[in-house]
Design an enzyme around this catalytic site. Structure first.
Site: not given
Ligand code: R5P
Length: 290
Positions: A33, A159, A183, A185
Site C-alpha cells: 500500500d 540575498d 532579493k 520573492r
Molecule cells: C532563502 O532565503 C534561501 O537562502 C535560498 O535562497 C532559497 O531557499 C533558494 O530557493 P530557490 O532555489 O527555490 O530560489
C-alpha cells in the site's frame, strides 16, 4: 553504530570512517500500500547515531522509524543527525491557517531521540522547536576546498541572509571580496527578483554562495545579472544542493560554469563532505558526556 537513512548513505559511510564507528546496514522496504518500513540489524552497544536528511516526506517517516528501530534494537542513547532539515523554511505561519511546519517536524523528531545535530539550518531559531539538545554544525567553509586559482574573486550572496555563508567561504578560500544582492520573492507565485548591488564583476570570477539551492530561481536570477555584467567564471556554491526539478538547467542557462555542493543532500555536484565537521561535533560531545 551509525545508521543511515536511505538518502544519506554516502555521508553516513564517510561519517563512520571519520569516527571509527561501525556502519549499520539498514533496510528500506515498502508495503504494497506504499507504507515505508525502515529497519536496522541487531547490534551490540547502547549508542546509535541516525543520519538522515529529510529532503522528502518519505524521508521524514523513515527517520522516525529508524529512531524507533534503534531503540527496539537496544540503543539507550540516540543521536539524530539531520544533514538537511526539510520544512525548515516554513518556520512561521506566513498566512492565516498555515502551520509552523518546522515546529511540527521538530516535535515529532524530539519524541524519539536524545539529541539532534543540524547542519546549517535555514534559520538557527528552528533549534527552539526541539525539546532535546540541538547542536548546529556550520560546514560552509568546506565549499572553498574545490575552488582553485580564482581571478580577483568576489563571493556574492544572492540575498542578504546568505552574506554570513559567503563570508565564511571567502575566509576559508583566503582572499576576495564579499557582497550581496537584495532579493524579493513573491509568496503567491514563488517568483524571485534580485536588486543588484553595484559590484564590478567584469573580468572577475564570482562565487555565488547560498545555503540552499532548491528551485534554482534565486541563484539563476543572481547569475543572470552577473552574466549580463560580463563576469569571467561563475561558480554556484551551496551547502544544501536540493536542485529540484529543472534547477540545474536553469543555472546552466543563466551562465553558471560550475555547481559545487556538499553531501547534506547527495547529488552529482556534492564534491565536498560535511562528515569531518560532523565528526568533530559528535566526538567532542561524546568526550564531554564521559
Ligand atoms: C532563502 O532565503 C534561501 O537562502 C535560498 O535562497 C532559497 O531557499 C533558494 O530557493 P530557490 O532555489 O527555490 O530560489
Amino acid at each position: 553504530m551509525i545508521v543511515p537513512g536511505s538518502s544519506s548513505q554516502l555521508l553516513a559511510a564517510a561519517l563512520a570512517d571519520e569516527t571509527g564507528r561501525p556502519l549499520a546496514t539498514a533496510t528500506y522496504d515498502r508495503f504494497p500500500d506504499g507504507e515505508t518500513l525502515a529497519a536496522v540489524p541487531a547490534f551490540d552497544g547502547d549508542e546509535a547515531t541516525v543520519v538522515a536528511t529529510t529532503d522528502s516526506d518519505s524521508a521524514w517517516v523513515e527517520l522516525l522509524q529508524l529512531q524507533d528501530a534503534v531503540r527496539e534494537a537496544g540503543a539507550t542513547h540516540v543521536t539524530t543527525v539531520i544533514p538537511y532539515m526539510g520544512y525548515a523554511r516554513q518556520d512561521e505561519s506566513f498566512a492565516d491557517g498555515q502551520p509552523v511546519s518546522a515546529r511540527a517536524m521538530a516535535r515529532a523528531i524530539s519524541t524519539g531521540t536524545d539529541r539532534v545535530v543540524l547542519v546549517n539550518p535555514h534559520e538557527t531559531a528552528v533549534t527552539d522547536f526541539y525539546s532535546v539538545p540541538v547542536d548546529i554544525v556550520d560546514a560552509a567553509s568546506v565549499l572553498a576546498d574545490p575552488l582553485s586559482a580564482l581571478t580577483d574573486p568576489l563571493f556574492l550572496a544572492p540575498d542578504e541572509g546568505a552574506i554570513g555563508i559567503a563570508e565564511t567561504v571567502r575566509d576559508a578560500y583566503g582572499t576576495g571580496e564579499t557582497d550581496y544582492f537584495e532579493k524579493h520573492r513573491d509568496r503567491e507565485t514563488g517568483a524571485v527578483d534580485v536588486s543588484p548591488s553595484d559590484a564590478t564583476v567584469s573580468g572577475r570570477d564570482v562565487v555565488v554562495v547560498d545555503d540552499i539551492v532548491a528551485t534554482g530561481s534565486t541563484m539563476s536570477e543572481a547569475v543572470g545579472v552577473l552574466t549580463d555584467r560580463s563576469a569571467e567564471r561563475i561558480v554556484a556554491a551551496c551547502v544544501h544542493p536540493m536542485l529540484a526539478a529543472n534547477a540545474v538547467t536553469k543555472l546552466r542557462n543563466a551562465g553558471v560554469d560550475r555547481i559545487v555542493g556538499t553531501d547534506t543532500i547527495e547529488r552529482g555536484c556534492s564534491v565536498v563532505s560535511v562528515a569531518p565537521a560532523l565528526a568533530e561535533t559528535l566526538v567532542a560531545d561524546a568526550v564531554a558526556g564521559e
